[in-house]
Design an enzyme around this catalytic site. Structure first.
Site, PDB file in Angstrom:
ATOM      1  N   ASP A  24      -2.793   0.508  25.662  1.00  0.00           N
ATOM      2  CA  ASP A  24      -3.883   0.760  25.614  1.00  0.00           C
ATOM      3  C   ASP A  24      -3.983   1.454  26.572  1.00  0.00           C
ATOM      4  O   ASP A  24      -4.834   1.506  27.455  1.00  0.00           O
ATOM      5  CB  ASP A  24      -4.460   0.107  25.071  1.00  0.00           C
ATOM      6  CG  ASP A  24      -4.530  -0.526  23.241  1.00  0.00           C
ATOM      7  OD1 ASP A  24      -4.284   0.475  21.787  1.00  0.00           O
ATOM      8  OD2 ASP A  24      -4.847  -1.731  22.678  1.00  0.00           O
ATOM      9  N   LYS A  46       3.494  -0.555  21.333  1.00  0.00           N
ATOM     10  CA  LYS A  46       1.993  -0.183  20.180  1.00  0.00           C
ATOM     11  C   LYS A  46       1.363   1.367  20.973  1.00  0.00           C
ATOM     12  O   LYS A  46       1.166   0.796  21.767  1.00  0.00           O
ATOM     13  CB  LYS A  46       1.200  -1.162  19.387  1.00  0.00           C
ATOM     14  CG  LYS A  46       0.517  -0.383  18.676  1.00  0.00           C
ATOM     15  CD  LYS A  46      -0.842  -1.282  18.053  1.00  0.00           C
ATOM     16  CE  LYS A  46      -1.972  -2.014  18.762  1.00  0.00           C
ATOM     17  NZ  LYS A  46      -2.550  -0.580  18.598  1.00  0.00           N
ATOM     18  N   ASP A  73       0.266   2.850  15.120  1.00  0.00           N
ATOM     19  CA  ASP A  73      -0.960   2.394  14.312  1.00  0.00           C
ATOM     20  C   ASP A  73      -1.914   3.333  14.719  1.00  0.00           C
ATOM     21  O   ASP A  73      -2.768   3.846  15.758  1.00  0.00           O
ATOM     22  CB  ASP A  73      -1.669   1.343  16.098  1.00  0.00           C
ATOM     23  CG  ASP A  73      -2.332   0.726  14.832  1.00  0.00           C
ATOM     24  OD1 ASP A  73      -3.008   0.969  14.231  1.00  0.00           O
ATOM     25  OD2 ASP A  73      -3.507   0.030  16.006  1.00  0.00           O
ATOM     26  N   LYS A  75      -2.831   4.199  11.989  1.00  0.00           N
ATOM     27  CA  LYS A  75      -4.052   3.618  10.559  1.00  0.00           C
ATOM     28  C   LYS A  75      -4.443   4.771   9.480  1.00  0.00           C
ATOM     29  O   LYS A  75      -5.495   5.449   9.642  1.00  0.00           O
ATOM     30  CB  LYS A  75      -5.335   2.864  10.851  1.00  0.00           C
ATOM     31  CG  LYS A  75      -4.495   2.339  11.484  1.00  0.00           C
ATOM     32  CD  LYS A  75      -6.437   1.226  11.780  1.00  0.00           C
ATOM     33  CE  LYS A  75      -5.864   0.182  12.325  1.00  0.00           C
ATOM     34  NZ  LYS A  75      -4.949  -0.135  14.017  1.00  0.00           N
ATOM     35  N   LEU A  76      -3.580   5.468   9.063  1.00  0.00           N
ATOM     36  CA  LEU A  76      -4.368   6.705   8.050  1.00  0.00           C
ATOM     37  C   LEU A  76      -4.532   6.597   6.700  1.00  0.00           C
ATOM     38  O   LEU A  76      -4.480   4.775   6.382  1.00  0.00           O
ATOM     39  CB  LEU A  76      -2.404   7.317   7.342  1.00  0.00           C
ATOM     40  CG  LEU A  76      -1.812   9.322   8.647  1.00  0.00           C
ATOM     41  CD1 LEU A  76      -1.076   7.921   9.721  1.00  0.00           C
ATOM     42  CD2 LEU A  76      -0.543   9.196   7.565  1.00  0.00           C
ATOM     43  N   HIS A  77      -5.520   7.126   6.353  1.00  0.00           N
ATOM     44  CA  HIS A  77      -6.181   7.122   5.454  1.00  0.00           C
ATOM     45  C   HIS A  77      -6.840   8.013   4.890  1.00  0.00           C
ATOM     46  O   HIS A  77      -7.768   8.529   4.988  1.00  0.00           O
ATOM     47  CB  HIS A  77      -7.497   5.880   5.268  1.00  0.00           C
ATOM     48  CG  HIS A  77      -8.857   5.514   4.610  1.00  0.00           C
ATOM     49  ND1 HIS A  77      -9.371   4.457   4.612  1.00  0.00           N
ATOM     50  CD2 HIS A  77      -8.045   6.157   3.131  1.00  0.00           C
ATOM     51  CE1 HIS A  77      -9.935   4.278   2.963  1.00  0.00           C
ATOM     52  NE2 HIS A  77      -9.476   5.322   2.128  1.00  0.00           N
ATOM     53  N   ASP A  78      -6.505   9.144   3.431  1.00  0.00           N
ATOM     54  CA  ASP A  78      -7.079  10.345   2.861  1.00  0.00           C
ATOM     55  C   ASP A  78      -6.328  10.601   1.972  1.00  0.00           C
ATOM     56  O   ASP A  78      -6.119   9.930   1.232  1.00  0.00           O
ATOM     57  CB  ASP A  78      -6.204  11.260   4.664  1.00  0.00           C
ATOM     58  CG  ASP A  78      -7.021  12.773   4.059  1.00  0.00           C
ATOM     59  OD1 ASP A  78      -7.881  12.722   2.664  1.00  0.00           O
ATOM     60  OD2 ASP A  78      -7.216  12.998   4.952  1.00  0.00           O
ATOM     61  N   PRO A  80      -3.903  11.191  -1.132  1.00  0.00           N
ATOM     62  CA  PRO A  80      -2.933  11.195  -1.694  1.00  0.00           C
ATOM     63  C   PRO A  80      -1.257  11.828  -0.685  1.00  0.00           C
ATOM     64  O   PRO A  80      -0.210  11.464  -0.475  1.00  0.00           O
ATOM     65  CB  PRO A  80      -2.470  10.444  -2.583  1.00  0.00           C
ATOM     66  CG  PRO A  80      -3.218   9.800  -3.058  1.00  0.00           C
ATOM     67  CD  PRO A  80      -4.456  11.054  -2.633  1.00  0.00           C
ATOM     68  N   ASN A  81      -1.958  12.982  -1.480  1.00  0.00           N
ATOM     69  CA  ASN A  81      -0.946  14.394  -0.749  1.00  0.00           C
ATOM     70  C   ASN A  81      -1.024  14.538   0.931  1.00  0.00           C
ATOM     71  O   ASN A  81       0.338  14.545   1.676  1.00  0.00           O
ATOM     72  CB  ASN A  81      -0.991  15.479  -1.551  1.00  0.00           C
ATOM     73  CG  ASN A  81      -0.227  16.877  -1.453  1.00  0.00           C
ATOM     74  OD1 ASN A  81       1.126  16.649  -1.865  1.00  0.00           O
ATOM     75  ND2 ASN A  81      -0.880  17.138  -1.095  1.00  0.00           N
ATOM     76  N   THR A 133     -10.547  -6.466  11.678  1.00  0.00           N
ATOM     77  CA  THR A 133     -10.977  -8.245  12.337  1.00  0.00           C
ATOM     78  C   THR A 133     -11.980  -7.679  13.006  1.00  0.00           C
ATOM     79  O   THR A 133     -12.982  -8.358  12.836  1.00  0.00           O
ATOM     80  CB  THR A 133      -9.754  -8.570  13.727  1.00  0.00           C
ATOM     81  OG1 THR A 133      -9.248  -7.206  13.945  1.00  0.00           O
ATOM     82  CG2 THR A 133      -8.503  -9.350  12.583  1.00  0.00           C
ATOM     83  N   ARG A 195      -4.659 -14.650  22.460  1.00  0.00           N
ATOM     84  CA  ARG A 195      -4.764 -14.942  23.502  1.00  0.00           C
ATOM     85  C   ARG A 195      -4.527 -16.138  24.159  1.00  0.00           C
ATOM     86  O   ARG A 195      -3.873 -16.912  23.117  1.00  0.00           O
ATOM     87  CB  ARG A 195      -6.749 -14.815  23.067  1.00  0.00           C
ATOM     88  CG  ARG A 195      -7.200 -14.337  23.922  1.00  0.00           C
ATOM     89  CD  ARG A 195      -7.573 -13.048  24.405  1.00  0.00           C
ATOM     90  NE  ARG A 195      -7.882 -11.935  24.361  1.00  0.00           N
ATOM     91  CZ  ARG A 195      -7.292 -10.489  23.350  1.00  0.00           C
ATOM     92  NH1 ARG A 195      -6.033 -10.520  23.493  1.00  0.00           N
ATOM     93  NH2 ARG A 195      -7.877  -9.327  23.777  1.00  0.00           N
ATOM     94  N   ARG A 225      -4.899  -6.692  26.168  1.00  0.00           N
ATOM     95  CA  ARG A 225      -5.238  -7.433  27.336  1.00  0.00           C
ATOM     96  C   ARG A 225      -4.477  -7.967  28.030  1.00  0.00           C
ATOM     97  O   ARG A 225      -4.444  -8.191  29.397  1.00  0.00           O
ATOM     98  CB  ARG A 225      -6.549  -7.156  27.060  1.00  0.00           C
ATOM     99  CG  ARG A 225      -7.433  -5.897  27.649  1.00  0.00           C
ATOM    100  CD  ARG A 225      -8.532  -5.842  26.536  1.00  0.00           C
ATOM    101  NE  ARG A 225      -8.654  -6.198  25.218  1.00  0.00           N
ATOM    102  CZ  ARG A 225      -9.641  -6.118  24.582  1.00  0.00           C
ATOM    103  NH1 ARG A 225     -10.593  -5.722  25.827  1.00  0.00           N
ATOM    104  NH2 ARG A 225      -9.249  -6.363  23.309  1.00  0.00           N
TER     105      ARG A 225
HETATM  106  O1  C5P Z   1      -5.949  -6.222  24.014  1.00  0.00           O
HETATM  107  P1  C5P Z   1      -6.272  -7.393  22.911  1.00  0.00           P
HETATM  108  O2  C5P Z   1      -4.996  -7.896  22.610  1.00  0.00           O
HETATM  109  O3  C5P Z   1      -7.264  -7.483  22.487  1.00  0.00           O
HETATM  110  O4  C5P Z   1      -5.432  -5.512  21.665  1.00  0.00           O
HETATM  111  C1  C5P Z   1      -5.612  -6.128  20.441  1.00  0.00           C
HETATM  112  C2  C5P Z   1      -4.158  -4.215  20.178  1.00  0.00           C
HETATM  113  O5  C5P Z   1      -4.828  -4.500  18.410  1.00  0.00           O
HETATM  114  C3  C5P Z   1      -5.233  -3.418  20.180  1.00  0.00           C
HETATM  115  O6  C5P Z   1      -5.157  -2.110  20.398  1.00  0.00           O
HETATM  116  C4  C5P Z   1      -6.607  -3.097  18.950  1.00  0.00           C
HETATM  117  O7  C5P Z   1      -7.079  -1.694  18.916  1.00  0.00           O
HETATM  118  C5  C5P Z   1      -5.151  -3.360  18.274  1.00  0.00           C
HETATM  119  N1  C5P Z   1      -5.764  -4.017  16.610  1.00  0.00           N
HETATM  120  C6  C5P Z   1      -6.660  -5.406  16.526  1.00  0.00           C
HETATM  121  N2  C5P Z   1      -7.450  -5.589  15.805  1.00  0.00           N
HETATM  122  C7  C5P Z   1      -6.987  -5.428  14.730  1.00  0.00           C
HETATM  123  C8  C5P Z   1      -5.978  -3.467  14.474  1.00  0.00           C
HETATM  124  C9  C5P Z   1      -5.049  -3.077  15.724  1.00  0.00           C
HETATM  125  O8  C5P Z   1      -7.245  -5.757  17.682  1.00  0.00           O
HETATM  126  N3  C5P Z   1      -7.343  -5.487  13.149  1.00  0.00           N
END
Ligand code: C5P
Length: 246
Positions: A24, A46, A73, A75-78, A80-81, A133, A195, A225
């Site tokens: 990121d 990613k 990553d 996350k497409l959403h539109d 179908p075509n 999440t 974490r 992170r």
């Molecule tokens: O820094 P951290 O470990 O929190 O990064 C988690 C990564 O996963 C970020 O790129 C975040 O956008 C992604 N992500 C997430 N929860 C989701 C989908 C993607 O934290 N449900």
């Protein structure tokens, strides 16, 4: 189904392990500076919206050239075509894993699989985002008007994704067990929200450790992170691999 997945590795060669580093970063320069610290180790990375929108397909090509596997990553959403055509572009970019929102319906997900499949029948791993999440059960009820238990909704979306021919879902590590139970052990669970037990939690809410994620049923963990902001990112990555792969 494309089962071009890498089994957890226990050797000293950490390249291509199922620990995916969330890059990121705001620019290619920052990303290369970070990855250069890893030396010969070429982690699965990613690329999210921030980096892709800043740098475009060039960042994918360059990271592939450097030997990284890539989870794009977006996350497409539109309709179908549109999703089908966009997936066809991503397939030519030769990413290893990409995703869409299961909320786009089974029809959209089927179109995505079609678009992503190359002439020789191969394709990148395709995952569906179930419920983000960051979405609480209360917001899901009140904002999205989706009733019921969030776990049930995640499982329902996972089943839809499986019916459409996708390979797995992105979900919270805490939901990985129920997805496996509903969809079988070969249906991938890719989980952010990781974490270290002694680490900083930050803005994540539904979290767990690498070892617990494996125990519950994650196939791949996405870690940002705890690695990218660590004083010694190489040691943090190695610790993550060790805890996740055992
Ligand atoms: O820094 P951290 O470990 O929190 O990064 C988690 C990564 O996963 C970020 O790129 C975040 O956008 C992604 N992500 C997430 N929860 C989701 C989908 C993607 O934290 N449900």
């Amino acid at each position: 189904m494309n089962k071009d997945v890498i089994a957890p590795q226990k050797s000293a060669d950490l390249s291509g392990t199922p620990v995916i580093i969330a890059c990121d970063f705001a620019s290619a320069e920052e990303t290369y500076r970070f990855l250069d610290k890893m030396g010969d180790v070429k982690p699965y990375v990613k690329i999210g919206m921030e980096l892709y929108y800043a740098e475009g397909p060039a960042i994918v090509r360059e990271l592939k050239r450097r030997g990284h596997k890539i989870f794009l990553d977006l996350k497409l959403h539109d309709i179908p075509n549109t999703v089908k055509k966009a997936m066809s572009v991503l397939s030519r970019l030769d990413v290893d894993m990409c995703n869409l929102h299961a909320a786009g319906t089974i029809e959209m997900m089927k179109a995505a699989v079609e678009g992503l499949t190359r002439e020789d029948g191969t394709r990148p791993i395709l995952l569906a985002v179930t419920q983000l999440t960051s979405t609480s059960e209360e917001r899901m009820h009140d904002d999205l008007l989706i009733q019921g238990n969030i776990g049930d909704v995640v499982v329902h979306y996972a089943k839809n994704a499986q019916a459409a021919g996708l390979d797995g879902v992105v979900c919270s590590p805490l939901e990985a067990g129920m997805v496996k139970e509903a969809c079988g052990k070969d249906f991938y669970t890719v989980t952010p929200g990781i974490r270290f037990a002694d680490g900083v939690v930050g803005d994540q809410v539904r979290i767990t450790t690498p070892a617990k994620a494996r125990e519950i049923g994650s196939d791949f963990i996405v870690v940002g992170r705890p690695i990218t902001a660590a004083e010694d990112p190489v040691a943090a990555y190695q610790r993550c691999v060790k805890e996740f792969c055992g």
